[in-house]
Design a protein around this motif. Structure first.
Motif: not given
Length: 386
Positions: A179-182, A261-281
């Motif tokens: 958290k805080g990596q952005d 693309g894929p990230k071995e550690n995605p969490y610091p990338y998620y940390d940048s998000m203001d909203l998570f859009l689960l667009s799945s069918r």
């Protein structure tokens, strides 16, 4: 114990398996695991480093010309030994069960131990895997559905009602370390004032990448300062990636949509998000919603499309009527413009992750189910009878 898994790359089922075994190595070092896999990937090395993993073995020997005829029968006998001698078998997906079914077909009368089948698939993957109701027959099995939605689909498509529900889990402590990596803003020079709407997972039809683009287009056309739409994950094939990138260009979304693309550690990338859009069918659960929630990021999804709807409706986000990109775009706009509400939803999401969806809460129950023991009474709020 022997684990059967189809994939070992950075996808949901592989990473969930790794987190389960890593937790077990610490919480129950007395248990050892052999892993049989079909498709190799980056997660194999991580599994081999765990102290409780004894062998990680490909389900088919490598073809090496002259010695293949000798190697193949020897390999088959080794697989038989790993299937009949452990205390329990654990198929962590339906494709894993399909391999077991095909293998048993060539080895009739194989005395298998108690088998746990973890169902993390809805209609698309049930059809693609070739699983039928008969696939479950002849096994002394426990069937685990990873959400109530997954369980209902088992009833509707395969007529299976004898299952338990164990929701997917989140390594809350590990996620919060980042958290805080952005990192998205840092790596791509994105202004702190520009909102980021994120999605994660393998980019394929059931995840709704076309809907993701339609929603982005709607907001790009109607907002003076539209958010950046970012997807963390790999394309399922090169042709589909070409199609998506052509659509981005045709729609004029080059500055609005970013595939990381894929990230071995995605969490610091998620940390940048203001909203998570689960667009799945179709999303049996969508553990990425939990990981985003642990970072105090609310989620938004279509009604009836994701098992994580049960998490989101606990005050952790917003649910929109199914497959309406315009309604989804409007809901995203409202959330982005209402800072206080969005932050309140994010705080609630973190609390739910810590109290109901953590490794410490759910993985003891998963292990008990695999060992064919009674589920603890304390699990009643996370495991539901059908």
């Amino acid at each position: 114990m022997t684990v059967i898994t189809p994939y070992l790359h950075y996808d949901g089922s592989s990473l969930l398996l790794y987190r389960f075994l890593r937790w077990a190595a610490s919480a129950h070092p007395e248990y050892g695991f052999d892993i049989l896999y079909r498709y190799d990937g980056e997660v194999r090395k991580k599994l081999e480093q765990l102290s409780n993993v004894e062998e990680v073995i490909h389900l088919a020997p490598r073809k090496r010309r002259l010695i293949h005829r000798i190697e193949s029968p020897l390999h088959r006998r080794k697989l038989v030994r790993l299937l009949i001698t452990p205390h329990a078998l654990y198929c962590n997906t339906l494709p894993a069960l399909k391999w077991l079914e095909d293998f048993i077909g060539n080895n009739t009368g194989l005395p298998l131990p108690k088998t746990t089948i973890h169902v993390r698939e809805l209609g698309y993957w049930v059809q693609r895997s070739g699983i039928k109701r008969e696939s479950f027959q002849g096994l002394n099995s426990t069937i685990i559905a990873d959400s109530s939605l997954t369980g209902r689909n088992l009833e509707l498509t395969l007529g299976i009602s004898d299952y338990i529900v164990i929701d997917e889990y989140c390594d809350v402590k590990e996620v919060l370390r980042w958290k805080g990596q952005d990192l998205i803003r840092k790596e791509h020079g994105i202004s702190p004032s520009r909102p980021i709407v994120g999605m994660a997972g393998t980019i394929e039809w059931r995840k709704g990448p076309d809907l993701f683009l339609m929603i982005a287009k709607q907001l790009a056309d109607t907002m003076e300062y539209p958010p950046l739409f970012v997807w963390v994950g790999r394309f399922n094939d090169e042709l589909f990636e070409y199609q998506m990138r052509c659509d981005i260009k045709q729609l004029g979304l080059e500055s609005t949509v970013l595939f990381l693309g894929p990230k071995e550690n995605p969490y610091p990338y998620y940390d940048s998000m203001d909203l998570f859009l689960l667009s799945s069918r179709e999303e049996p659960f969508g553990a990425v919603c939990l990981e985003a929630g642990a970072l105090e990021i609310p989620s938004i999804c279509y009604r009836g499309c994701a098992g994580a709807e049960s998490f989101i409706t606990r005050g952790c986000g917003v649910v929109v009527e199914r497959s309406d990109p315009n309604a989804m775009a409007e809901a995203i706009k409202e959330l982005l413009e209402n800072h206080d509400r969005r932050k309140a939803l994010g705080r609630r999401a973190r609390k739910e992750c810590e109290q109901r969806y953590s490794l410490e809460k759910l993985l003891p129950q998963l292990l008990e189910a695999i060992l064919n023991r009674d589920v603890p009474a304390s699990a009643s709020d996370a495991i539901q009878a059908p």
